[in-house]
Design a protein around this motif. Sequence first.
Motif, PDB file in Angstrom:
ATOM      1  N   ALA A  35       0.829  -1.215   0.000  1.00 54.88           N
ATOM      2  CA  ALA A  35       0.000   0.000   0.000  1.00 54.88           C
ATOM      3  C   ALA A  35       0.859   1.258   0.000  1.00 54.88           C
ATOM      4  CB  ALA A  35      -0.937  -0.007   1.206  1.00 54.88           C
ATOM      5  N   PHE A  38       1.858   2.646  -3.355  1.00 53.85           N
ATOM      6  CA  PHE A  38       0.809   3.226  -4.199  1.00 53.85           C
ATOM      7  C   PHE A  38       0.018   4.263  -3.398  1.00 53.85           C
ATOM      8  CE2 PHE A  38       1.531  -1.169  -5.573  1.00 53.85           C
ATOM      9  CZ  PHE A  38       1.911  -0.969  -6.894  1.00 53.85           C
ATOM     10  N   TRP A  41      -3.609   4.866  -3.818  1.00 51.25           N
ATOM     11  CA  TRP A  41      -3.833   3.804  -4.803  1.00 51.25           C
ATOM     12  C   TRP A  41      -3.560   4.285  -6.226  1.00 51.25           C
ATOM     13  CZ3 TRP A  41      -3.467  -0.178  -2.037  1.00 51.25           C
ATOM     14  CH2 TRP A  41      -4.103  -0.268  -0.798  1.00 51.25           C
ATOM     15  N   TRP A 172      -1.433   8.917   4.772  1.00 47.57           N
ATOM     16  CA  TRP A 172      -1.097   7.619   4.156  1.00 47.57           C
ATOM     17  C   TRP A 172       0.186   7.069   4.769  1.00 47.57           C
ATOM     18  CZ3 TRP A 172      -4.353   5.396   0.595  1.00 47.57           C
ATOM     19  CH2 TRP A 172      -3.885   4.252  -0.055  1.00 47.57           C
TER      20      TRP A 172
END
Length: 209
Positions: A35, A38, A41, A172
């Motif tokens: 994860a 990216f 994503w 993130w």
Amino acid sequence: MLSSTCLMGCSRTCSRILGLSLGTAALFAAGANVALLFPNWDVSYLLRGLIGRHAMLGSGLWGGGLMVFTAAALISMMGWRCCCFSMSAPCWNMLIALLSSVLALLGALISFITSGVALKDGPFCMFDVSSFNQTQAWKYGYPFKDLYNRNYLYDRSLWSSVCLEPSKAVIWHVSFFSILLGISLLQLLLGVIHFINSLLSLFCSLCEK
């Protein structure tokens, strides 16, 4: 003799549980590291080489992931006495158990250290590097790494004002590296438990002889 037999049985049961737990944790560690490659994503950041070095190091993939999963597979096979472990000598099985414990601990430790350093340095993102009376300029880097007077982990006002791209880069980064840190800590705990379990089983087999 009866107590030794019971202890060996408990040791095998413990190995089955630990093997399953470590294997599951390894899969989650690998997923968290994937994860991180990216952001939001979006594959374009990886294709353009705009991923931080901590994520690209992939310690959650090969350390907390592959190394721990390999150790978990060995531990599970010993617990269920699969393949060659069904006929092996007890001392040989315990030696493999100790080595698998060391492998799991090493992989988890690498992932733990990398995650801690990543959280300390902050995310890799595009930020404004212009100074007073200069033309506005942006570049990719680690804007929080040399921010000595403010800790971005506690000052959430910096999360949306410093990193311009990717969007929510700080959230993130912090979320998935915190997950990796927690998983690696759990793996370390399980590795220590299995190491102690292996030592007890080794002493038990020696006493039984």
